[in-house]
Design a protein around this motif. Structure first.
Motif, short mmCIF file in Angstrom:
data_model
loop_
_atom_site.label_atom_id
_atom_site.label_comp_id
_atom_site.label_asym_id
_atom_site.label_seq_id
_atom_site.Cartn_x
_atom_site.Cartn_y
_atom_site.Cartn_z
N TYR A 1 -51.15 9.96 -18.93
CA TYR A 1 -51.40 8.79 -19.78
C TYR A 1 -50.64 7.57 -19.31
CZ TYR A 1 -53.70 11.95 -22.83
OH TYR A 1 -54.60 12.85 -23.30
N GLY A 2 -51.28 6.44 -19.36
CA GLY A 2 -50.58 5.17 -19.17
C GLY A 2 -50.14 4.68 -20.54
N LEU A 3 -48.82 4.74 -20.79
CA LEU A 3 -48.32 4.41 -22.12
C LEU A 3 -48.63 2.96 -22.49
CD1 LEU A 3 -46.74 4.87 -24.72
CD2 LEU A 3 -44.62 4.85 -23.40
N ASP A 4 -48.53 2.04 -21.52
CA ASP A 4 -48.75 0.63 -21.82
C ASP A 4 -50.19 0.36 -22.24
OD1 ASP A 4 -46.02 -0.59 -20.39
OD2 ASP A 4 -46.80 1.22 -19.48
N VAL B 1 -53.22 -4.72 -18.55
CA VAL B 1 -54.00 -3.57 -18.07
C VAL B 1 -53.55 -3.10 -16.69
CG1 VAL B 1 -56.31 -2.81 -17.43
CG2 VAL B 1 -55.97 -4.13 -19.52
N ARG B 2 -53.15 -4.04 -15.85
CA ARG B 2 -52.71 -3.63 -14.52
C ARG B 2 -51.32 -4.18 -14.26
NH1 ARG B 2 -55.48 -0.98 -10.72
NH2 ARG B 2 -57.44 -1.23 -11.86
N LEU B 3 -50.33 -3.32 -14.46
CA LEU B 3 -48.93 -3.75 -14.34
C LEU B 3 -48.32 -3.21 -13.06
CD1 LEU B 3 -47.85 -3.10 -18.04
CD2 LEU B 3 -48.18 -5.32 -16.94
N ARG B 4 -47.28 -3.89 -12.62
CA ARG B 4 -46.55 -3.40 -11.44
C ARG B 4 -45.47 -2.40 -11.84
NH1 ARG B 4 -46.81 -9.23 -8.55
NH2 ARG B 4 -48.23 -8.67 -6.86
N GLU B 5 -45.10 -2.43 -13.10
CA GLU B 5 -44.09 -1.50 -13.60
C GLU B 5 -44.58 -1.02 -14.95
OE1 GLU B 5 -40.08 -2.96 -12.81
OE2 GLU B 5 -39.44 -1.96 -14.62
N PHE B 6 -44.73 0.28 -15.12
CA PHE B 6 -45.26 0.77 -16.38
C PHE B 6 -44.77 2.18 -16.63
CE2 PHE B 6 -48.83 3.19 -14.46
CZ PHE B 6 -48.86 2.61 -13.21
N THR B 7 -45.14 2.73 -17.78
CA THR B 7 -44.65 4.05 -18.15
C THR B 7 -45.79 5.05 -18.16
OG1 THR B 7 -42.91 3.06 -19.48
CG2 THR B 7 -43.43 5.35 -19.93
N ILE B 8 -45.55 6.17 -17.52
CA ILE B 8 -46.54 7.24 -17.48
C ILE B 8 -46.03 8.42 -18.30
CG2 ILE B 8 -47.35 9.06 -15.93
CD1 ILE B 8 -48.32 7.08 -14.03
N MET B 9 -46.95 9.05 -19.03
CA MET B 9 -46.64 10.31 -19.72
C MET B 9 -47.54 11.34 -19.07
SD MET B 9 -46.24 8.95 -23.64
CE MET B 9 -47.97 8.60 -23.91
N GLU B 10 -46.92 12.29 -18.40
CA GLU B 10 -47.68 13.16 -17.51
C GLU B 10 -47.26 14.60 -17.73
OE1 GLU B 10 -49.42 11.32 -13.57
OE2 GLU B 10 -47.31 11.76 -13.38
N LEU B 11 -48.20 15.49 -17.52
CA LEU B 11 -47.92 16.91 -17.71
C LEU B 11 -48.62 17.68 -16.61
CD1 LEU B 11 -48.14 18.71 -21.10
CD2 LEU B 11 -49.36 19.65 -19.17
N GLU B 12 -47.90 18.61 -15.97
CA GLU B 12 -48.50 19.47 -14.97
C GLU B 12 -48.50 20.89 -15.51
OE1 GLU B 12 -49.50 17.71 -12.19
OE2 GLU B 12 -48.49 15.98 -13.08
N LEU B 13 -49.70 21.45 -15.64
CA LEU B 13 -49.85 22.82 -16.14
C LEU B 13 -50.13 23.72 -14.95
CD1 LEU B 13 -52.01 25.17 -17.07
CD2 LEU B 13 -50.20 24.65 -18.70
N PHE B 14 -49.26 24.70 -14.74
CA PHE B 14 -49.39 25.62 -13.61
C PHE B 14 -50.04 26.92 -14.08
CE2 PHE B 14 -45.80 22.83 -12.82
CZ PHE B 14 -45.98 22.45 -11.49
#
Lengths: 509, 509
Positions: free
Chosen positions: B368-371, B208-221
């Motif tokens: 999103y936190g993929l992990d 649940v709490r990692l030091r290295e992880f993958t984020i899936m992120e989107l910025e809508l302008f």
């Protein structure tokens, strides 16, 4: 001003259209870092998927994904802390640092100075009176610089960690899991595609030498007493061009034209597994669009080889701008790594043979730099044609698979084109919609980003559901009915149908 | 010994079968790091692909891939250097450091202490006389600790760099490229899936709490004067469970059951874009196997919100072991980031309206936190059934799509089964071949790794090309002819055919 190189031309398109560009530009940039735009991110992903097709899925090899930052003891054991170093020369005047072997190369025109070893680099710097290439200042005595990024894990009194410069250690750290998963039977392989980091002293050549890049790597574990590769017949007769260690030592320029099978038989390639992967490698790079005549395999000289390697063949491809560039290395790592980690960790990694003897598996490693492969694809598929830029990307690699254009932006054609666009999206395709400018300009725009097919929606579509599809490579057109479109495109992208089989030829008036 | 939790059970299977396990085990491990095995790597990739289906491909949003390590000035401008900190307490006796708010939570049973702010954390530590949880020693006054990994880029006198703790800054640094690519028309979005690093003080709870992880992120302008989302109707009537900021402040436990449309109308969700992404988010998480009743949206309290956010709703899912856990955040970042980078870099980022006025785009970010999503999938799909472990993974997510078994290892059945295996490989499927042990044990093994379908090759196959397919979820079987196999499986995995439509029912004797 020097003439624009092919790399300049490709870089300009890449930036303008969104393949890649230098990172952190709004803050003045930082050499060694690159940003992939929309097209680049997709193209990179598709290259990765094709690598998996060639190296993982069909062989049933195992995948792995391990952290980038590792604690120091990993790199102590692996030998990186000791050996992953380059000679760095600092300017006594402006304080800038440079890679010493590159300084010698730039001054003398010599090639591959790194392979001559550290003492030679020092001697050549002095002999050729090399000075700072930026300010002309005097250079200090070169010192060894550890080219791994260092950090600290945890709060006060945390542990030292490094970003890994290759992914291979992960396969050795997790070797025992792979061994169990393979039901304690060799050979098996662990494969990984992941980011790595190298703190390059003075990165040059844009995309070719990055501080952060992606490696696709595979470690094949085998019993050195049973070195046969079960799929060797698939590659035995593959013609390859070889520059052996002996040829390199004797400065022979012309490659040896041989086959994988012959090279293994004559001992020029040490193991069948290396031969197998070199054959698959040539098939893979060819599938990326690079013809075999622009590929060769060059053996590392002893001083050039990494500390773990008994033999390494670089797979090189020819770039118009720079000449031969390494995109892959196939290394015979023997049992170096498992032995090192076994000794450092105290964990037994030996395997029991049926006769009761124990051994450490040997390792063959084909390793790819994804970012260089990416650049190779652009290099190999770029064409300047009738004042247009075309990227003939293989259809499995194209970031967008099909474009949809209304002929004009009136008479209900945009609405009809949107319907076609939605239909293709529902089929799972990556689709571009464009209605801006003349249809000729729109064709030119999608040629420049490598979209294989463009569907035009005109009055025949509105009134009779008949569409025109244009081929990026031949600029030919065929027509077909809307009802057939999705199914035939599916077949086209699965490789079951060629362009001319999509519909009836259209003769332009 | 405490009873085994569901997380313990899942972790045990995960390690044994190759979903995930703690990293660097042969060197004693390092908390906050996880290794994905073969199944885990594939499952993670499939979740990423499904995210792209829901958030990128159909909307035609743009992808991006930017470096992990960024120079310091990026984080100066973004505010991270100032704000990305946690309270850390060091033990005066053993020297270990701990996250102060977690120490308070563990001692008092309070929840979400972080949200109360730094002064409250300090006060509570003293009030409750919290001591070192490892050695019982006295804790020093908590201090703010920057939870980004620091490194140095380049040789002597290089620049300070940090590994990014989120991917969002990349979208702001490259915003101008996106704007050009979108032909200077808003709204548009940049999306990225990539590794990030956070130097957590004392990571807990495994994955649940990692030091290295993958984020899936989107910025809508978008233009704040034109805040409408063109796809809002798709989600307007979606029922959602909301815990608003007011409800959180007043400690209301029961969620508000409403719809996305109503929540936006009543101002409980500030913008249509947030509402849209929250609706899509619920659809996405449901497609991962997590039913809507185990999902809720919880607003951050002002002290809990990141420095850039005007409103953040966490998307939380229910874990049997821990209760509600955040897997995603949907933040309204306003123009905070573009303004900060514009001021720090001096690069103009404003947009011209048709009426001649200029503005800075506002930003909505679903992240999103993929992990954690990965763990949610295992949590949601795990079933203990008749003393077997089954993961009912959605078919788009299954690491392996089909298994092939010879009934027995004699009479030519393994050879026939290998033919079937090769045929399915040629179709592009991920296939498991297994001939070890009874067929019942083999079915149990593939249930435990979530393979949706298993093909049995028996004497009818050898003599008459008739196969049996077994369904992981119902354990039902159907039979069909070999000639139909590849085509029907293709349809099954494209969602065009259900299990019972694959062949004729087999009644077991």
């Amino acid at each position: 001003m020097p003439p624009r190189t092919k790399y300049d031309i490709i870089s300009e398109i890449a930036k303008r259209r969104g393949f890649f560009w230098p990172s952190f530009e709004i803050y003045g940039g930082m050499s060694g870092y690159v940003t992939y735009g929309d097209l680049g991110t997709k193209l990179k992903r598709n290259i990765e998927a094709l690598w998996k097709e060639h190296f993982v899925r069909k062989q049933g090899f195992l995948e792995l994904d391990d952290p980038i930052v590792n604690p120091e003891r990993v790199f102590e054991a692996s030998g990186h802390l000791q050996s992953f170093k380059e000679y760095s020369s600092e300017c006594s005047q402006c304080g800038r640092s440079f890679r010493a072997d590159h300084l010698v190369e730039d001054k003398t025109g010599m090639e591959n100075v790194e392979a001559m070893g550290g003492d030679a680099v020092k001697r050549l710097l002095l002999e050729h009176k090399v000075r700072c290439p930026v300010c002309g200042g005097e250079l200090k005595e070169p010192t060894l610089f550890l080219t791994m990024f260092k950090t600290e894990i945890g709060a006060t009194g945390g542990e030292v960690g490094y970003a890994r410069p290759e992914t291979a250690q992960a396969m050795f750290l997790n070797y025992r899991w792979g061994f169990q998963h393979a039901r304690e039977k060799l050979p098996f392989a662990l494969a990984q595609c992941s980011k790595v980091m190298r703190n390059e002293i003075s990165p040059r050549r844009g995309m070719v030498r990055l501080r952060e890049f992606t490696i696709m790597e595979l470690e094949l574990f085998f019993d050195p007493q049973e070195p046969g590769c079960p799929w060797f017949d698939e590659v035995r007769d593959t013609p390859i061009k070889l520059h052996t260690e002996k040829m390199e030592t004797e400065d022979v320029k012309e490659p040896l034209e041989t086959t994988v099978g012959e090279a293994v038989e004559r001992g020029l390639i040490l193991t069948e597994w290396q031969g197998y992967f070199m054959g698959v490698s040539q098939r893979f790079i060819t599938a990326l669009g690079m013809p075999p005549e622009k590929q060769r395999f060059r053996a590392h000289l002893p001083d050039e080889r990494a500390h773990y390697s008994a033999q390494t063949y670089d797979h090189e491809v020819f770039f118009e701008t720079w000449g031969w560039i390494e995109v892959s290395g196939c290394a015979y790592r023997t049992d170096y790594d498992l032995r090192s980690h076994m000794e450092a960790s105290g964990v037994d990694m030996t395997v029991l043979r049926e006769d009761g003897s124990r051994y450490l598996p040997h390792v063959v490693e084909p390793s790819y730099g994804l970012d260089r492969l990416f650049l190779s694809v652009l290099e190999a598929t770029y064409e300047r044609r009738k004042r247009r830029n075309v990227f003939h990307l293989p259809r499995e690699l194209a970031p967008y698979q099909v474009a949809v254009f209304p002929l004009v932006t009136k008479d209900g054609l945009p609405e009809k084109a949107r319907e076609v666009y939605d239909l293709l999206l529902d089929e799972g395709l990556w689709v571009v919609y464009d209605e801006a400018g003349s249809i000729g300009r729109r064709y030119a725009r999608v040629d420049e980003i490598g979209v294989p097919l463009a569907v035009a929606v005109d009055y025949d579509t509105r009134d009779g559901d008949v569409l025109t599809i244009r081929d990026r490579d031949s600029w030919e057109q065929v027509s077909l009915s809307l009802g057939d479109l999705a199914g035939r495109l599916g077949e086209y992208y699965r490789g079951e149908r060629e362009f001319r089989e999509l519909g009836s030829p259209v003769v332009r008036g």
